[in-house]
Design a protein around this motif. Structure first.
Motif, PDB file in Angstrom:
ATOM      1  N   SER A 126       0.446   8.412   5.557  1.00  0.00           N
ATOM      2  CA  SER A 126      -0.036   7.045   5.605  1.00  0.00           C
ATOM      3  C   SER A 126       0.125   6.452   7.010  1.00  0.00           C
ATOM      4  CB  SER A 126       0.699   6.262   4.526  1.00  0.00           C
ATOM      5  OG  SER A 126       0.859   4.951   4.865  1.00  0.00           O
ATOM      6  N   GLY A 152      -3.043  12.233   0.292  1.00  0.00           N
ATOM      7  CA  GLY A 152      -1.777  11.745  -0.244  1.00  0.00           C
ATOM      8  C   GLY A 152      -1.727  11.856  -1.760  1.00  0.00           C
ATOM      9  N   LEU A 198      -6.024   9.143   2.290  1.00  0.00           N
ATOM     10  CA  LEU A 198      -5.607   8.596   0.996  1.00  0.00           C
ATOM     11  C   LEU A 198      -5.726   9.673  -0.076  1.00  0.00           C
ATOM     12  CD1 LEU A 198      -4.856   5.840  -0.384  1.00  0.00           C
ATOM     13  CD2 LEU A 198      -7.234   5.763  -1.125  1.00  0.00           C
ATOM     14  N   SER A 201      -2.524   7.956   9.198  1.00  0.00           N
ATOM     15  CA  SER A 201      -3.792   7.320   8.879  1.00  0.00           C
ATOM     16  C   SER A 201      -3.936   6.007   9.641  1.00  0.00           C
ATOM     17  CB  SER A 201      -3.863   7.116   7.367  1.00  0.00           C
ATOM     18  OG  SER A 201      -4.660   6.033   7.050  1.00  0.00           O
ATOM     19  N   GLY A 204       1.248   4.783  -2.555  1.00  0.00           N
ATOM     20  CA  GLY A 204       1.126   6.180  -2.171  1.00  0.00           C
ATOM     21  C   GLY A 204       2.254   7.063  -2.681  1.00  0.00           C
ATOM     22  N   ASP A 225       0.832  -1.208   0.000  1.00  0.00           N
ATOM     23  CA  ASP A 225       0.000   0.000   0.000  1.00  0.00           C
ATOM     24  C   ASP A 225       0.866   1.258   0.000  1.00  0.00           C
ATOM     25  OD1 ASP A 225      -2.260  -1.419  -0.053  1.00  0.00           O
ATOM     26  OD2 ASP A 225      -2.743  -1.224   2.078  1.00  0.00           O
ATOM     27  N   LEU A 226       1.992   1.155   0.699  1.00  0.00           N
ATOM     28  CA  LEU A 226       2.947   2.260   0.739  1.00  0.00           C
ATOM     29  C   LEU A 226       3.425   2.591  -0.668  1.00  0.00           C
ATOM     30  CD1 LEU A 226       3.889   3.346   3.484  1.00  0.00           C
ATOM     31  CD2 LEU A 226       6.046   2.196   3.098  1.00  0.00           C
ATOM     32  N   THR A 231      -9.390   6.999   6.660  1.00  0.00           N
ATOM     33  CA  THR A 231      -8.494   6.398   5.674  1.00  0.00           C
ATOM     34  C   THR A 231      -8.744   7.005   4.295  1.00  0.00           C
ATOM     35  OG1 THR A 231      -8.646   4.367   6.934  1.00  0.00           O
ATOM     36  CG2 THR A 231      -7.670   4.207   4.763  1.00  0.00           C
TER      37      THR A 231
END
Lengths: 256, 350, 281
Positions: free
Chosen positions: C265, C201, C198, C268, B158, B154-155, C194
């Motif tokens: 992240s 980001g 998201l 979050s 991003g 998931d990182l 979240t």
């Protein structure tokens, strides 16, 4: 006998499938009415018609009339939220609202603005919360952690919290959909005791698939079979001298 | 009934006072009713039911507005692209090979083809490892390993595209220039697809590799979800017949999850198709139809981003670039609608 | 025997794939840190570019850091205000009528629209309104970009709310509005958070949509109508100069951007855990 709810020619459809077929029944004011029948016969569907919760499910259609104190709750000008305020529900599985124990009980009172009356009478919300937690038999277990999340309670406690939450709105009728099916025997027994006490002043309607529970609790029985109403009447008469062959077979365990 | 009550609860709730119950209690118990005016949301003083209705209508209107955004975008871009569409017919624009704004030649063909080349190469590189990783995570990885790897992936999703671009310039481009291109032209040079006449590493392959890494996390996370959603009973049924795990996955699990896995690939494709910065930085930006994966290309997105600042002086340039944006939008919309259509058919026959 | 070999072969391939995926992640982070860290210093973070900055002289990228936070922060705020009602509407109010289906389809399609198209559209609208490249223009365009991301995330998390919980609230006589604001929003708080972060980001990392709409300046913005710098563009522009010293700074800027995104992240994740205490399962 004073009739609280009169069901007239009630039909319910899931898509094309008809789940309730022209139900005609009366639920007397006060006491406990138990709806029995084999699984899939439309017990829960019928119960959820009584406070118009069924229409929250997708693809459901309901026709017919349900008269609450003589007024049709399915009438065009009927107010759904008012119906649901007057007719409360205890679901089979407890679902506490995502807030503290205190807030769960006070939630209904707050949205309905019931405190205004209390303020005039000099009574506080706190006392009401305590009263209804006691009524549900939960007070002693939670009095020290009223502001903890309700999700931290055990299932049995959660179900009693849901009962307190439903009672706090002061409904005239309380619908219970297999209220003890998810509970251990001890918690189930406590819920049953509370319902019995409650039935003195409130009309209680219970859906049950357990004949023993029906025998223990019922003042009045409604027997459903495949979406049809077979027979209804006082509990004593139903258990001792059922009129219909199917009722007899069900009671003696030959079917269902 | 009780609208002021609700107003106050709402305002307290929204103002984030956690102990609003306590506040209310205090007021209820101690303060006289006339005491002070608390700030409250300027909601009209309707009954609860009316409030609900009004809120519903407002929310509906907002939803409708958002829903009209896509058509509105197409319309706005179309209006701005009209000047060039009047001069040059759409078919000529789409098939035109020459891009010479100063001479009034606007051929989009190299850019459209370039977009498809880069995206295609990227997807070819991305799909096999992402699917295998998704299968591994869903079927083989222990829960602890999975709970460690999924946040990591998931990182990856991003990380901003310029960072991918920088990474491409620093590692992929030199790698292609020094290793991949010489190697390929030595061993695979007979195939035109691998012939290298480009002295730099800035190429379709570089763009494709960067895109591939960018869509890894998208495909993996969606595909993994879908594969995990396959009922355990199906696997057990296959394993009980003596199939190996891989046979079970290949014949049973993937068959059942097929449509969903395809949807994951579609999602990745659509992300890659519209990616701008990362591709722009490594793809070379030469307005010529590429013949080999080592040739530079010039995708539509890069065309718009690179030239938008300087277009004002040349007639029709501005309209041409917005026309490019329109083409890009329509391609993406058409692709998404088509894939939806196919996917619903697939699901129906399952 | 052949079956065993196939199994082994498949497992090897999966192992290799995982290695490629995780390896590329490590390689990206490694490259950014390795290239960016040497060029990073306090002046980079606390100063705006001074005269000759783009030739390798004194200064920093504070303008871009602040600009990016303004842009993404403003856009995220606006997007929340628009997305939450839409998500609640789609889940609690909407019926199955044609236009609601159209709305869902349309929002799904918006999810796939490239950010450069949002940029071009935003610019078109700004021209139409007679606006110049500015903080406001950038915020509005980023809001459009973030909207479908946020709506999808919120929609998915509201869809996970058990039907029985909604019914519990209805059974107490709550209206849909009360159920939404007091029950659903609390129940889905982690999911909503979240979705919001998201989108933040994505917004802060996106360059293509702010390229024409927010402009670029070496000064800190003082009003909504000022042009404003942003980190992705700072990376892009500094990389485009022929001076190695400035390119070094591009790497440092990329590191700053990556750190902000990774922090988002992490935050979050942390917030999600904290918000979970009331959740009913």
């Amino acid at each position: 006998m004073n009739t609280k709810i009169a069901i007239q020619n009630l039909n319910a459809y899931y898509g094309k499938e008809q789940a309730l077929k022209g139900i005609e029944a009366q639920i007397p004011a006060g006491g406990i009415t138990v709806i029995v029948g084999p699984s899939g016969c439309g017990k829960s569907t019928l119960l959820r018609c009584l406070n118009r919760l069924l229409e929250e499910t997708n693809g459901v259609r309901v026709t017919g009339q349900v008269l609450l104190d003589g007024e049709d709750i399915y009438a065009r000008k009927a107010d759904v939220t008012e119906v649901r305020t007057r007719v409360g529900l205890l679901a089979p599985k407890p679902f506490p609202l995502p807030m503290s124990i205190y807030d769960n009980v006070s939630y209904g009172r707050r949205i309905h603005g019931l405190e205004k009356l209390e303020r005039r009478n000099g009574r506080s919300l706190d006392r009401k919360v305590e009263q209804y937690l006691r009524a549900a038999g939960l007070w002693d277990e939670v009095k020290d952690r009223l502001h903890d999340p309700a999700s931290g309670l055990s299932t049995g406690q959660q179900q009693r919290l849901c009962l307190a939450r439903a009672l706090a709105v002061e409904p005239e009728v309380l619908l219970c959909d297999e209220p003890t099916s998810a509970l251990d025997p001890i918690s189930a027994q406590r819920i049953e005791e509370q319902l019995k006490l409650l039935s003195a002043e409130t009309t209680v309607v219970i859906v049950s698939h357990s004949l023993r529970q029906a025998r223990r609790l019922a003042d009045h029985i409604i027997f459903l079979w495949m979406g049809n109403l077979v027979e209804s009447g006082p509990s004593a008469q139903m258990f001792s001298a059922p009129r219909d062959e199917r009722t007899r077979a069900y009671l003696y365990g030959d079917i269902g | 009934m009780g609208s002021t009550e609700i107003n106050r609860c709402l305002s307290l709730f929204i103002s984030g006072k956690k102990n609003y119950i306590a506040l209310m209690k205090e007021e209820t118990l101690i303060r006289p009713r006339t005491h002070g005016q608390r700030w409250r949301l300027p909601l009209p003083k309707f009954g609860r039911k009316r409030q609900d209705q009004v809120a519903g209508r407002l929310m509906g209107a907002l939803t409708l507005t958002a829903a009209l955004l896509a058509p509105l975008m197409a319309l706005a871009l179309l209006l701005r692209a009209l000047p060039i569409l009047r001069v040059t017919p759409l078919t000529d624009l789409l098939t035109g090979q020459d891009w010479a704004p100063l001479k009034g030649l606007f051929g989009f063909s190299p850019f459209i083809v370039g977009t498809f080349w880069v995206t295609g190469v990227g997807m070819l590189i991305a799909v096999p490892p992402s699917l295998l990783t998704a299968i591994f995570l869903a079927e083989y990885a222990r829960p602890r390993l999975r709970s460690l790897l999924i946040p990591l992936i998931d990182l990856l999703a991003g990380i901003p595209s310029v960072v991918y671009g920088i990474w491409g310039i620093l590692t992929i481009v030199p790698f292609i220039e020094k290793v991949a291109a010489p190697w390929a032209s030595r061993w695979l040079g007979v195939l035109p697809l691998f012939r290298s006449e480009n002295p730099t590493g800035y190429s379709v392959l570089a763009g494709g590799m960067v895109l591939a890494v960018m869509v890894f996390p998208i495909i993996i996370s969606v595909a993994e979800d879908v594969i995990r959603a396959v009922p355990q009973g199906l696997r057990e049924a296959s394993l009980a017949l003596g199939a190996t795990r891989w046979q079970t996955i290949w014949h049973v699990v993937l068959k059942r999850a097929g449509a969903g896995v395809l949807a994951a690939i579609v999602l990745g494709f659509s992300r890659a198709f519209g990616e701008t910065m990362a591709v722009l930085m490594v793809v070379g930006n030469v307005a010529k139809v590429p013949n080999s994966i080592f040739d530079p290309a010039y995708p539509l997105t890069a065309l718009i981003a690179n030239n938008y600042g300087e277009m004002m002086s040349i007639p029709l340039y501005d309209a041409a670039l917005l026309c490019a944006a329109l083409i890009l939008l329509l391609l993406v919309l058409a692709f998404n609608i088509a894939s939806r259509w196919v996917l619903t058919r697939l699901v129906r026959y399952e | 025997m052949k079956r065993k070999l196939t199994e082994l072969f498949a497992q090897t391939l999966m192992g290799l794939s995982l290695l490629v995926v995780i390896g590329s992640l490590a390689l990206i982070l490694g490259t950014v840190i390795w290239k960016g860290l040497p060029a990073l210093n306090l002046a980079m973070l606390t100063q705006v570019p001074k005269g000759g900055y783009y030739l390798g002289k004194e200064g920093g990228i504070l303008n871009a850091i602040v600009g990016s936070l303004y842009l993404a922060g403003g856009a995220t705020l606006l997007a929340v205000v628009v997305s939450l009602p839409i998500a609640l509407f789609l889940q609690l109010y909407a019926n199955r009528s044609r236009w609601v289906q159209f709305a869902r389809l349309s929002l799904d399609l918006l999810f796939g629209v490239p950010s450069i198209v949002y940029g071009a559209f935003g610019f078109t609208i700004m021209l139409f309104l007679g606006m110049r490249a500015s903080l406001l223009g950038g915020i509005l365009t980023l809001t459009l970009l973030e909207l479908p991301i946020m709506v999808r995330g919120m929609d998915e998390s509201i869809a996970m709310v058990p039907q029985a919980l909604k019914e519990s609230a209805y059974a107490l006589g709550s209206t849909r509005l009360e159920t939404s604001l007091k029950v659903i929003v609390r129940q889905t708080a982690p999911g909503l958070m979240t979705a919001i972060l998201l989108a933040f980001g994505r917004g802060i990392g996106d360059a293509a949509s702010v390229l024409f709409t927010a402009g670029y300046t070496d000064r800190l913005p003082t009003s909504l109508m000022d042009p404003v710098a942003s980190l992705p563009l700072a990376v892009f522009f500094q990389l485009g100069t022929p001076f190695p010293a400035v390119q070094q700074r591009a790497y440092a800027s990329a590191l700053v951007l990556t750190v902000i995104v990774l922090l988002t992240s992490l935050i979050s994740r942390g917030l999600t855990k904290r918000l979970e205490k009331h959740i009913v399962r």
